[in-house]
Design an enzyme around this catalytic site. Sequence first.
Site, PDB file in Angstrom:
ATOM      1  N   LYS A 130       4.674   9.094   3.414  1.00 48.82           N
ATOM      2  CA  LYS A 130       4.567   7.637   3.544  1.00 48.82           C
ATOM      3  C   LYS A 130       5.829   7.188   4.241  1.00 48.82           C
ATOM      4  O   LYS A 130       6.883   7.774   3.982  1.00 48.82           O
ATOM      5  CB  LYS A 130       4.444   6.973   2.174  1.00 48.82           C
ATOM      6  CG  LYS A 130       3.206   7.369   1.378  1.00 48.82           C
ATOM      7  CD  LYS A 130       1.974   6.619   1.801  1.00 48.82           C
ATOM      8  CE  LYS A 130       0.720   7.223   1.163  1.00 48.82           C
ATOM      9  NZ  LYS A 130      -0.511   6.534   1.507  1.00 48.82           N
ATOM     10  N   LYS A 155       2.394   5.679   5.942  1.00 46.40           N
ATOM     11  CA  LYS A 155       1.189   6.388   6.377  1.00 46.40           C
ATOM     12  C   LYS A 155       1.259   6.822   7.831  1.00 46.40           C
ATOM     13  O   LYS A 155       0.899   7.942   8.168  1.00 46.40           O
ATOM     14  CB  LYS A 155      -0.034   5.467   6.259  1.00 46.40           C
ATOM     15  CG  LYS A 155      -0.541   5.207   4.878  1.00 46.40           C
ATOM     16  CD  LYS A 155      -1.659   4.150   4.971  1.00 46.40           C
ATOM     17  CE  LYS A 155      -2.230   3.801   3.625  1.00 46.40           C
ATOM     18  NZ  LYS A 155      -3.553   4.375   3.372  1.00 46.40           N
ATOM     19  N   LYS A 180      -0.062  16.860   3.133  1.00 49.05           N
ATOM     20  CA  LYS A 180      -1.355  16.263   3.509  1.00 49.05           C
ATOM     21  C   LYS A 180      -1.107  15.126   4.492  1.00 49.05           C
ATOM     22  O   LYS A 180      -0.157  14.368   4.317  1.00 49.05           O
ATOM     23  CB  LYS A 180      -2.040  15.725   2.253  1.00 49.05           C
ATOM     24  CG  LYS A 180      -3.264  14.890   2.498  1.00 49.05           C
ATOM     25  CD  LYS A 180      -3.711  14.193   1.205  1.00 49.05           C
ATOM     26  CE  LYS A 180      -4.668  13.063   1.463  1.00 49.05           C
ATOM     27  NZ  LYS A 180      -4.099  11.945   2.230  1.00 49.05           N
ATOM     28  N   ASP A 237      -2.160  11.487   6.197  1.00 51.59           N
ATOM     29  CA  ASP A 237      -2.870  10.318   5.695  1.00 51.59           C
ATOM     30  C   ASP A 237      -4.161  10.137   6.493  1.00 51.59           C
ATOM     31  O   ASP A 237      -4.310  10.684   7.591  1.00 51.59           O
ATOM     32  CB  ASP A 237      -1.981   9.068   5.739  1.00 51.59           C
ATOM     33  CG  ASP A 237      -2.029   8.364   4.386  1.00 51.59           C
ATOM     34  OD1 ASP A 237      -3.128   8.326   3.798  1.00 51.59           O
ATOM     35  OD2 ASP A 237      -0.991   7.884   3.912  1.00 51.59           O
ATOM     36  N   GLU A 238      -5.062   9.347   5.943  1.00 49.90           N
ATOM     37  CA  GLU A 238      -6.394   9.238   6.551  1.00 49.90           C
ATOM     38  C   GLU A 238      -6.344   8.635   7.953  1.00 49.90           C
ATOM     39  O   GLU A 238      -7.192   8.935   8.792  1.00 49.90           O
ATOM     40  CB  GLU A 238      -7.336   8.429   5.642  1.00 49.90           C
ATOM     41  CG  GLU A 238      -7.007   6.951   5.428  1.00 49.90           C
ATOM     42  CD  GLU A 238      -5.885   6.723   4.415  1.00 49.90           C
ATOM     43  OE1 GLU A 238      -5.440   7.704   3.780  1.00 49.90           O
ATOM     44  OE2 GLU A 238      -5.432   5.570   4.287  1.00 49.90           O
ATOM     45  N   HIS A 272     -11.270  13.756   2.650  1.00 55.25           N
ATOM     46  CA  HIS A 272     -10.793  12.413   2.285  1.00 55.25           C
ATOM     47  C   HIS A 272     -11.985  11.473   2.412  1.00 55.25           C
ATOM     48  O   HIS A 272     -12.815  11.658   3.292  1.00 55.25           O
ATOM     49  CB  HIS A 272      -9.656  11.997   3.226  1.00 55.25           C
ATOM     50  CG  HIS A 272      -8.877  10.824   2.710  1.00 55.25           C
ATOM     51  ND1 HIS A 272      -9.389   9.549   2.688  1.00 55.25           N
ATOM     52  CD2 HIS A 272      -7.633  10.742   2.191  1.00 55.25           C
ATOM     53  CE1 HIS A 272      -8.478   8.730   2.179  1.00 55.25           C
ATOM     54  NE2 HIS A 272      -7.408   9.425   1.854  1.00 55.25           N
ATOM     55  N   HIS A 314     -11.672  14.009  -2.759  1.00 55.59           N
ATOM     56  CA  HIS A 314     -11.053  12.927  -3.536  1.00 55.59           C
ATOM     57  C   HIS A 314     -12.082  12.361  -4.503  1.00 55.59           C
ATOM     58  O   HIS A 314     -13.177  11.990  -4.082  1.00 55.59           O
ATOM     59  CB  HIS A 314     -10.580  11.804  -2.605  1.00 55.59           C
ATOM     60  CG  HIS A 314      -9.330  12.135  -1.876  1.00 55.59           C
ATOM     61  ND1 HIS A 314      -8.176  11.403  -2.033  1.00 55.59           N
ATOM     62  CD2 HIS A 314      -9.038  13.129  -1.004  1.00 55.59           C
ATOM     63  CE1 HIS A 314      -7.222  11.925  -1.273  1.00 55.59           C
ATOM     64  NE2 HIS A 314      -7.719  12.973  -0.634  1.00 55.59           N
ATOM     65  N   LYS A 318      -4.313   3.327  -8.317  1.00 54.20           N
ATOM     66  CA  LYS A 318      -4.342   2.030  -7.626  1.00 54.20           C
ATOM     67  C   LYS A 318      -5.718   1.634  -7.076  1.00 54.20           C
ATOM     68  O   LYS A 318      -5.890   0.498  -6.645  1.00 54.20           O
ATOM     69  CB  LYS A 318      -3.316   2.042  -6.473  1.00 54.20           C
ATOM     70  CG  LYS A 318      -3.719   2.889  -5.270  1.00 54.20           C
ATOM     71  CD  LYS A 318      -2.687   2.838  -4.133  1.00 54.20           C
ATOM     72  CE  LYS A 318      -3.184   3.635  -2.923  1.00 54.20           C
ATOM     73  NZ  LYS A 318      -2.187   3.814  -1.880  1.00 54.20           N
ATOM     74  N   GLY A 362      -3.980   8.333  -5.434  1.00 56.51           N
ATOM     75  CA  GLY A 362      -3.998   6.884  -5.279  1.00 56.51           C
ATOM     76  C   GLY A 362      -3.152   6.235  -6.356  1.00 56.51           C
ATOM     77  O   GLY A 362      -3.639   5.939  -7.448  1.00 56.51           O
ATOM     78  N   GLY A 363      -1.868   6.081  -6.071  1.00 54.40           N
ATOM     79  CA  GLY A 363      -0.975   5.426  -7.027  1.00 54.40           C
ATOM     80  C   GLY A 363      -0.470   6.343  -8.127  1.00 54.40           C
ATOM     81  O   GLY A 363      -0.023   5.868  -9.169  1.00 54.40           O
ATOM     82  N   ALA A 374       0.176  12.837  -4.537  1.00 47.99           N
ATOM     83  CA  ALA A 374       0.926  11.577  -4.636  1.00 47.99           C
ATOM     84  C   ALA A 374       1.722  11.331  -3.358  1.00 47.99           C
ATOM     85  O   ALA A 374       2.371  12.247  -2.842  1.00 47.99           O
ATOM     86  CB  ALA A 374       1.866  11.623  -5.833  1.00 47.99           C
ATOM     87  N   GLY A 375       1.668  10.102  -2.876  1.00 44.67           N
ATOM     88  CA  GLY A 375       2.448   9.703  -1.699  1.00 44.67           C
ATOM     89  C   GLY A 375       3.649   8.903  -2.141  1.00 44.67           C
ATOM     90  O   GLY A 375       4.772   9.409  -2.237  1.00 44.67           O
TER      91      GLY A 375
HETATM   92  C1  CAP Z   1      -2.584   7.960  -1.692  1.00 44.72           C
HETATM   93  C2  CAP Z   1      -3.425   7.894  -0.445  1.00 44.72           C
HETATM   94  C3  CAP Z   1      -4.933   8.169  -0.524  1.00 44.72           C
HETATM   95  C4  CAP Z   1      -5.735   7.450  -1.564  1.00 44.72           C
HETATM   96  C5  CAP Z   1      -7.238   7.578  -1.397  1.00 44.72           C
HETATM   97  C6  CAP Z   1      -3.225   6.531   0.151  1.00 44.72           C
HETATM   98  O1  CAP Z   1      -1.291   7.441  -1.513  1.00 44.72           O
HETATM   99  O2  CAP Z   1      -2.956   8.817   0.482  1.00 44.72           O
HETATM  100  O3  CAP Z   1      -5.460   7.854   0.736  1.00 44.72           O
HETATM  101  O4  CAP Z   1      -5.362   7.874  -2.808  1.00 44.72           O
HETATM  102  O5  CAP Z   1      -7.814   8.423  -2.327  1.00 44.72           O
HETATM  103  O6  CAP Z   1      -3.008   6.427   1.337  1.00 44.72           O
HETATM  104  O7  CAP Z   1      -3.371   5.558  -0.555  1.00 44.72           O
HETATM  105  P1  CAP Z   1      -0.365   7.008  -2.742  1.00 44.72           P
HETATM  106  P2  CAP Z   1      -9.139   8.065  -3.145  1.00 44.72           P
HETATM  107  O8  CAP Z   1      -0.112   8.254  -3.545  1.00 44.72           O
HETATM  108  O9  CAP Z   1       0.905   6.475  -2.112  1.00 44.72           O
HETATM  109  O10 CAP Z   1      -1.087   5.980  -3.519  1.00 44.72           O
HETATM  110  O11 CAP Z   1     -10.170   7.654  -2.161  1.00 44.72           O
HETATM  111  O12 CAP Z   1      -9.516   9.262  -3.892  1.00 44.72           O
HETATM  112  O13 CAP Z   1      -8.837   6.984  -4.100  1.00 44.72           O
HETATM  113 MG    MG Z   2      -4.103   7.912   2.209  1.00 46.86          MG
END
Ligand code: CAP
Ligand code: MG
Length: 431
Positions: free
Chosen positions: A150, A152, A176, A178-179, A268, A301, A308, A353-354, A375-376
Amino acid sequence: MSQYLDFVDYNYKPSKKDMVCLFRFEPRKGVSVNEAIGRIAAESSNGTWTELTTLKPHIRRIRARAFYRRGNLVKIAYPDELFEAGSMPQIYSAIAGNIFGMKAINNLRLMDIDFPDSIMKSFRGPQFGIEGVRKFMKVKKRPMTATVPKPKVGMTTSEHAQVGYEAWTGGLDFLKDDENLTDQKFNRFSARAKSCAKMRDKAEKETGEKKDYFINVTGETKEMLKRAKLAANYDFRYVMCDIVTTGWAGLQSLRDATQDNKQAIHAHRAMHATFDRNQRHGITMLTLAKCARLIGVDNLHIGTVIGKLVGTKDEVLSIENEMEYQNVEEEFRKGILQENWRQIKPVFPCSSGGLHPGIVPEIIRMLGRDIVIQAGGGVHGHPLGTKGGSEALRQAIDAEVEGEKLEEYAKRPGMQSLRIALEHFGHEKPV
Ligand code: CAP
Ligand code: MG
């Protein structure tokens, strides 16, 4: 309207060759229940708004039939002749196609699909699955760990690779993407693969552990396959794909390519909530997850419950069961059908996610050890930076696996990163 009732038959017993779909439906005012479910079965198989002069007995024989209803849940059976085996796009054009836009139905939700053997056999399923991944990563029992750099997007290639190096040497298994990071000007895919491979080799040498990378190959299909090959040339055993934005056709092509490349797929699900967030309409995540398993992703996922992003405990646990088990029992009221996965391997669920070290024990207690904890922010927000954040995440996992409370474990020598993480993030559940 009588043509619709031909698609309703409460005496029908589905055969082993039928695909059964479970829908939740809400008819428009003035539309009877039988007309509504008849319309759903008709439009998703071989009926339409009027009677047809072209309808012959051999065509009528393979129509779909609504055969079981309780309240606003209905099961519809589709003879497998209606489908092109091995084509998820065709299956979706049928059972998840026009029906979602019918004026006669206010809301419609595809809850689950029970696939017949003929369809089950026509897809590859995961190449590695939980066992296969553990084998090539040489990690026997503990949850696996990953981090996404992060911010992202925006980091340069060398910044990104450096984050990877720190995460791997801090004790994490996977880096990993990010998307929304694929091949942008500031961080080109090929340069990133090269730099991260170098850092991975260095990290593997220093730690003596196996390290890998969910490198995001998402893109136009031909480009995506080129990216997967390039990653394979750098000995990455994984690729990552945004499976919903890519679409089923692209994912199927990627699955074929990864068979030759001997790569696992990290799936993802960005954009899934467009389909599954509204509880009264759309397609459930369970349905999407089953189709992803059938096509053959190795990780998926599934949510966190306490993190979050949306996803209730019931929902996340039902997806987890469906990804891990060979036999799933029907729970009609919850919208779950039975399934026998036969030769199809289990998928490694990924919780993300969080997340941060303070809530890791709860995740493991809820989802078990066959989980990838990703975790990001919970790593790169650590006051000591990525390396300290990674150490803390791994220490939190080890603490739970060893059955010790985080606060106690953090008192042990060498556990300073975990202690700082607990002071910084506490046990807070992000919203
Ligand atoms: C997590 C994450 C993932 C989400 C989506 C983000 O980052 O990389 O994309 O968790 O997963 O960009 O938010 P954080 P899902 O660890 O900083 O939250 O669809 O399974 O919820
Ligand atoms: Mg992500």
